[in-house]
Design a protein around this motif. Structure first.
Motif, PDB file in Angstrom:
ATOM      1  N   ARG A   1      29.606  48.951  42.770  1.00 60.00           N
ATOM      2  CA  ARG A   1      30.117  48.715  41.631  1.00 60.00           C
ATOM      3  C   ARG A   1      31.678  48.426  41.697  1.00 60.00           C
ATOM      4  O   ARG A   1      32.349  49.265  42.181  1.00 60.00           O
ATOM      5  N   VAL A   2      32.217  47.775  40.697  1.00 58.90           N
ATOM      6  CA  VAL A   2      33.485  47.474  40.584  1.00 58.90           C
ATOM      7  C   VAL A   2      34.102  47.772  38.790  1.00 58.90           C
ATOM      8  O   VAL A   2      33.381  47.401  38.081  1.00 58.90           O
ATOM      9  N   ARG A   3      34.938  48.490  38.863  1.00 58.86           N
ATOM     10  CA  ARG A   3      35.656  48.779  37.529  1.00 58.86           C
ATOM     11  C   ARG A   3      37.079  48.349  37.178  1.00 58.86           C
ATOM     12  O   ARG A   3      38.008  48.523  38.068  1.00 58.86           O
ATOM     13  N   TYR A   4      37.343  47.705  36.131  1.00 57.89           N
ATOM     14  CA  TYR A   4      39.003  47.262  35.894  1.00 57.89           C
ATOM     15  C   TYR A   4      39.402  48.679  35.338  1.00 57.89           C
ATOM     16  O   TYR A   4      39.017  49.341  34.687  1.00 57.89           O
TER      17      TYR A   4
ATOM     18  N   PHE B   1      27.467  41.304  37.860  1.00 57.39           N
ATOM     19  CA  PHE B   1      28.894  41.263  37.444  1.00 57.39           C
ATOM     20  C   PHE B   1      29.440  42.479  37.376  1.00 57.39           C
ATOM     21  O   PHE B   1      29.085  43.401  37.291  1.00 57.39           O
ATOM     22  N   LEU B   2      30.729  42.388  38.036  1.00 58.08           N
ATOM     23  CA  LEU B   2      31.460  43.647  38.241  1.00 58.08           C
ATOM     24  C   LEU B   2      30.685  44.565  39.422  1.00 58.08           C
ATOM     25  O   LEU B   2      30.626  45.769  39.465  1.00 58.08           O
ATOM     26  N   GLY B   3      30.397  43.612  40.363  1.00 61.89           N
ATOM     27  CA  GLY B   3      29.776  44.485  41.522  1.00 61.89           C
ATOM     28  C   GLY B   3      30.462  44.001  42.906  1.00 61.89           C
ATOM     29  O   GLY B   3      31.124  43.147  43.188  1.00 61.89           O
ATOM     30  N   VAL B   4      29.889  44.759  44.240  1.00 65.70           N
ATOM     31  CA  VAL B   4      30.359  44.305  45.305  1.00 65.70           C
ATOM     32  C   VAL B   4      29.210  44.542  46.405  1.00 65.70           C
ATOM     33  O   VAL B   4      28.435  45.500  46.136  1.00 65.70           O
ATOM     34  N   THR B   5      29.238  43.795  47.281  1.00 68.59           N
ATOM     35  CA  THR B   5      28.126  43.982  48.275  1.00 68.59           C
ATOM     36  C   THR B   5      28.650  43.435  49.586  1.00 68.59           C
ATOM     37  O   THR B   5      29.658  42.539  49.614  1.00 68.59           O
ATOM     38  N   ASP B   6      28.126  43.841  50.790  1.00 68.20           N
ATOM     39  CA  ASP B   6      28.378  43.687  52.166  1.00 68.20           C
ATOM     40  C   ASP B   6      27.515  42.424  52.379  1.00 68.20           C
ATOM     41  O   ASP B   6      26.403  42.212  52.069  1.00 68.20           O
TER      42      ASP B   6
ATOM     43  N   PHE C   1      32.714  40.194  46.146  1.00 69.02           N
ATOM     44  CA  PHE C   1      33.199  41.009  44.892  1.00 69.02           C
ATOM     45  C   PHE C   1      32.854  39.794  43.634  1.00 69.02           C
ATOM     46  O   PHE C   1      33.066  38.945  43.855  1.00 69.02           O
ATOM     47  N   ARG C   2      32.027  40.376  42.434  1.00 69.95           N
ATOM     48  CA  ARG C   2      31.684  39.343  41.624  1.00 69.95           C
ATOM     49  C   ARG C   2      32.660  39.805  40.614  1.00 69.95           C
ATOM     50  O   ARG C   2      32.295  40.678  39.661  1.00 69.95           O
ATOM     51  N   ILE C   3      33.717  39.281  40.561  1.00 65.52           N
ATOM     52  CA  ILE C   3      35.004  39.289  39.503  1.00 65.52           C
ATOM     53  C   ILE C   3      35.401  38.090  39.473  1.00 65.52           C
ATOM     54  O   ILE C   3      35.399  37.108  40.204  1.00 65.52           O
ATOM     55  N   SER C   4      36.380  37.827  38.144  1.00 68.69           N
ATOM     56  CA  SER C   4      36.875  36.695  37.687  1.00 68.69           C
ATOM     57  C   SER C   4      37.880  36.689  36.964  1.00 68.69           C
ATOM     58  O   SER C   4      38.123  37.564  35.914  1.00 68.69           O
ATOM     59  N   PHE C   5      38.917  35.902  37.502  1.00 71.01           N
ATOM     60  CA  PHE C   5      40.347  36.068  36.789  1.00 71.01           C
ATOM     61  C   PHE C   5      40.608  34.874  36.084  1.00 71.01           C
ATOM     62  O   PHE C   5      41.376  34.073  35.656  1.00 71.01           O
ATOM     63  N   SER C   6      39.421  33.754  35.993  1.00 68.65           N
ATOM     64  CA  SER C   6      39.193  32.482  35.204  1.00 68.65           C
ATOM     65  C   SER C   6      38.501  32.476  34.191  1.00 68.65           C
ATOM     66  O   SER C   6      38.695  31.403  33.511  1.00 68.65           O
TER      67      SER C   6
END
Length: 979
Positions: free
Chosen positions: A678-681, A772-777, A788-793
């Protein structure tokens, strides 16, 4: 004059050089000072304030008078000590701050104005008219006073910096230093021996005594040869250790090419070393001090030890008839050595009445020098006996010795204070003033050769014991062990003329007494009022004498008066050496992404982002201005798919069982609960509670995290994390390393992003893998990668990271696949518009003056834990309606252009400072919404959505009415991102 059979120079090798426009010759091994003295040159410089003629006074780095400019054009180096500059073919030196020459200086008229130039004269004299100080007085004073000057041109010569590590650093290669080095080296310790001279041996090179039955210079050469043959020893000649710093770190300046005729262009002039030593021995010797008396600054007046050094090391007698004036027995060696060499001793004057000298030259016991004669060179010495009887001695050289001051400066570089020793009338260092550093030999107040040798061994053995090494028994060489005999004597009373203390800054005994009279009784105040000890020599020759006179003037003892603060550097250091690698393009290193070549091939103009170069936009045929390209790239991301290189974002790999706990401390929100995959801002605060940076952190596994930072803040954030770890997390199991350059990372954004990625990945992804907000190999083309499923757009977005060596190939492939889907590459301009449409912040918004409250993220500051900056962020005034808060702006009408940097005012208010309501940080034209958009900070902004505000840009002549809006202009629900 040269003395046959004396010295360590090579008389078979003649060297030609120039000084002040004239040709001279010397021998290999000469310094500029010794060669000019041998040629009969007496005036080498002019004094700082009065432009009085000055000659050589010492033989080392403490020289205050013989400062010259070496070289010409862009390569000229000012304030070089003639006593340290080795001569070489083609060397060109000249006097400085003189006109037309050092021998005939028109500015010597200043000396006639001396009665008006007492200490602090400019504070009292140049007070009116007030405007004249900056326009007239200061420029005139600066032109008249001072030393050398830089050329003002760009110097493209090479400088270098380097690092070294050792068990024991020995500073100085005299008897104490050599014994310390050889003792430690024989025990197997890694030793660095640093010496500022080009020959090892220190005082052994300037004396005639014996050590272990050999001439001192020969004994020293034998020890140096032994050390040079050891693989665990590094000998560093021409290297001055300039400063002592935390954790056993020492700064050192090595003169690499300054002594070389026609050096290769790539040969560094100097190298600045950072030496990290587990232990250190300071064996830097001592500086001989002068005695203050009338006109004691004539060319030809030198320290007695320097006269002896020029004779024994360089085979030069500084005069035909030499007089010695002293208060100690050491100066008698100078008289004996000169007499033995055939130089006439005009007289030995000793202030002590009980002195006995059994030599064949006149001895004046209980007498003192009261004046000298000879402006450009000493001619006569005027003396008085205890009854006041005055007589003259014809002499062209006066060798003066007022005792010796241990060169203890490095021991004081961490704010330690030395202690006073009455028997030698000098300050000596205390043990532990710098952790891990011990003084030995003359630097510790030991002035016999045997004592120096013994202290060198003892210091090395103590260092070895601290290092856990067993020293081998070292036989102590036989050497003289004469006890020092001296009488403290600082000045000849009641001088008829000026008696000089600080020769480099033209400070007299009268100046010090005047400072005391005007109540500048503190030694630090006296120093600043008189400029005593503030010249390039840092008062090495004069500080103790000045303190003694201040003590006398204020009715205190010298220990009570204290010392000034010794600060690095010990000797001047070229800024070019400290900043080696920072000249020209090296001042701001250029960093290129793996996709740089591919971007340039597509015609992308590159812009700087931090130290990186990134593509601004990708022009296509028919697009006339950058906006055409930018608008197209924004829409291809919104409608199809775009690819952008985001490798420049900082990437910090953090591991350890306390890694999550550590992230909780440095971020406002909680990361220790973040699950693998998982990913967190996160939001990071400075210690003052203001925002430092933002970014995402991914949990790659148990106790393993990858934190991303903004491009510009990658370095500061890494530095901040290391500081927090060292200062606040001792004993925690957490380690970190920057991996920014190890990974090439590409954003794939747009409705077709998943389709594009599935065309390259070995295993397809879907809506939930990764979430969404996850990461995987993942793997692509048999290469392991991270997704990584993240977006700056604000669109469906992913970031694909591969090892950097695959970056260029992957970028080209992704762009080609995107183009086949109707998309393509997008640059920084489009990236900026996309994030403004979504209200995402960059350092344009978190610019160092805003809080989490200001940007609407107060809720991200967890109430369940503490973090760096949390307490400070809750101070009064950092929250509340009076704060400027992040808002969105849309011009009315929407076609009006707005610009960043504009200020905001209420409608109807004058656009002046007192009415300022806020400012604009980012703007862009949104082809999605067909209008210009802006992000801004507005007082009480979140409560003013829907209001109208006046935007004024005085610089560009823009005055527009705008609607205040939520900063999230596009897809506020975030549905497109989670698609």
């Amino acid at each position: 004059m040269r003395i046959a059979g004396k010295g360590l120079i090579d008389r078979a090798k003649t060297v030609g050089f120039r000084f002040d426009g004239k040709d001279y010759t010397g021998f290999e091994g000469d310094t500029l000072a010794s060669a000019l003295l041998a040629s009969g040159v007496r005036v080498l410089g002019r004094s700082f304030k009065y432009h009085r003629p000055r000659g050589v006074m010492t033989a080392g780095s403490e020289e205050p008078n013989a400062l010259v400019t070496v070289g010409k054009g862009a390569a000229q180096v000012p304030n070089v000590r003639a006593t340290m500059q080795e001569i070489h073919d083609g060397l060109e030196a000249r006097g400085q701050n003189v006109w037309p020459s050092v021998n005939m200086d028109v500015m010597a008229v200043n000396d006639l104005m001396a009665p008006f130039f007492s200490a602090g004269f400019y504070y009292k004299t140049f007070m009116w008219p007030r405007a004249f100080w900056e326009k007239l007085y200061e420029p005139a004073i600066r032109r008249a006073a001072g030393l050398g000057a830089l050329s003002g041109r760009h110097n493209d010569e090479a400088y270098e910096k380097a690092w070294a590590h050792c068990d024991l650093l020995v500073i100085g290669s005299g008897p104490a230093g050599l014994m310390a080095a050889v003792t430690a080296a024989r025990a197997g310790a890694d030793v660095i021996l640093a010496e500022d001279d080009h020959l090892m041996g220190g005082r052994c090179l300037a004396e005639t005594f014996e050590i272990a039955g050999k001439p001192a210079a020969g004994w020293a050469a034998g020890i140096v040869d032994e050390l040079g043959a050891m693989p665990n020893v590094r000998l560093m000649t021409r290297t001055t250790v300039t400063g002592a710093y935390d954790d056993g770190t020492y700064g050192a300046l090595e003169r690499v090419g300054l002594h070389v005729a026609n050096p290769p262009k790539d040969l560094p002039r100097e190298c600045f070393w950072r030496i990290v030593a587990k232990r250190a021995v300071l064996a830097s010797g001592a500086h001989e001090r002068q005695i203050a008396f009338s006109n004691n600054d004539r060319p030809g007046i030198m320290t007695a030890g320097a006269v002896r050094a020029y004779l024994n090391r360089w085979g030069v007698a500084p005069g035909h008839a030499v007089t010695i004036f002293a208060n100690n027995d050491d100066a008698h060696k100078t008289a004996r050595d000169l007499s033995t060499a055939g130089v006439r001793i005009a007289g030995l004057i000793d202030v002590r009445e009980d002195v006995e000298v059994a030599d064949d030259f006149p001895v004046y016991a209980g007498c003192r020098v009261i004046d000298t004669v000879g402006r450009k060179g000493l001619r006569d010495v005027v003396i008085a006996d205890k009854s006041g009887q005055i007589s003259r001695i014809v002499s062209d050289c006066l060798a003066v010795s007022g005792g010796w001051n241990p060169a203890l400066h490095l021991t004081c570089h961490m704010n330690g204070r030395p202690v006073w020793r009455e028997d030698i009338a000098a300050f000596v260092p205390k043990s532990g003033m710098v952790p891990g550093l011990e003084a030995a030999g003359s630097a510790n107040g030991a002035f016999s050769t045997r004592a120096c040798l013994a202290e060198g061994v003892a210091a090395a053995e103590a260092a070895l014991e601290a290092l856990g090494r067993k020293p081998k028994k070292v036989a102590m060489p036989e050497a003289e062990d004469g006890a020092i005999r001296m009488r403290a004597y600082w000045e000849v009373p009641e001088p008829k003329h000026r008696a000089w203390l600080d020769f480099a800054n033209d400070v007299t005994t009268k100046d010090v007494r005047l400072a005391a009279q005007e109540n500048f009784r503190s030694v630090e105040h006296m120093k600043r009022y008189t400029t005593q000890g503030m010249a390039p020599d840092q008062g090495k020759n004069s500080n103790v004498a000045a303190l003694a006179i201040l003590a006398d003037a204020t009715g205190r003892g010298i220990p009570e008066t204290g010392t000034t603060t010794f600060r690095p550097p010990y000797t001047p250091v070229s800024i070019a050496a400290m900043g080696a690698g920072g000249q020209g393009a090296g001042f701001a290193p250029q960093r290129f992404t793996t996709s740089d070549k591919a971007a340039r091939e597509r015609g992308a103009p590159m812009i700087e982002a931090g130290l990186w170069y990134r593509p601004s936009y990708f022009p296509r045929p028919g697009e006339k201005i950058w906006r055409d390209s930018c608008d197209r790239e924004v829409m291809l991301v919104r409608d199809r798919v775009g690819v952008c290189d985001v490798s420049t974002l900082g990437k910090i790999d953090i591991q350890g069982k306390d890694a999550g706990r550590f992230l909780d401390l440095v971020y406002t929100n909680t990361f220790s609960t973040l699950k693998p995959g998982r990913v967190r801002y996160g939001l990071m605060l400075r210690e003052d509670g203001l925002i430092m940076d933002d970014g995402t952190t991914a949990c790659l596994g148990e106790g393993h995290y990858l934190t991303t930072t903004t491009t510009a803040a990658a370095g500061p954030v890494m530095r901040h994390l290391e500081f927090v770890q060292q200062a606040h997390c001792q004993g925690w199991d957490v380690r970190m390393i920057s991996v920014t350059e190890q990974w090439a990372q590409f954003a794939v954004a747009g409705p077709l992003a998943r389709e594009l990625l599935n065309s390259v990945l070995e295993e397809p992804i879907d809506v939930t893998t990764p979430p969404f907000l996850g990461v995987t190999d993942v793997r692509l083309m048999d290469v392991a990668a991270r997704l990584f499923r993240i977006s700056f757009s604000g669109e469906l977005g992913y970031e694909l990271a591969v090892p950097a060596r695959y970056g260029e190939a992957l970028y080209r492939d992704l762009v080609a696949r995107a183009e086949s889907l109707g998309g393509g590459a997008y640059g920084m301009e489009a990236l900026n518009v996309l994030r403004i449409e979504k209200g995402f912040i960059t350092h344009a918004e978190i610019h160092g003056r805003v809080t989490a409250f200001d940007i609407g993220m107060k809720g991200m500051v967890s109430g369940k834990k503490d973090c760096i900056g949390k307490g400070a962020s809750q101070r009064p005034g950092l929250t509340g309606s009076e704060r400027e808060q992040l808002v969105g702006l849309r011009p009315i009408p929407m076609s009006r252009e707005i610009g960043a940097g504009a200020h905001l005012f209420n409608e109807g208010a004058d656009p002046v400072r007192v009415n300022d309501q806020g400012y604009v940080t980012s703007v862009g034209y949104s082809p999605t919404l067909k209008t210009w958009l802006g992000l801004a900070f507005l007082k009480n902004g979140r409560a003013r959505h829907g209001e109208r505000i006046r935007l004024v840009d005085h610089l560009r002549g823009v005055d527009v009415i705008c609607e205040v809006m939520n900063p999230v202009f596009f897809d506020p629900e975030g549905g497109r991102t989670r698609a």
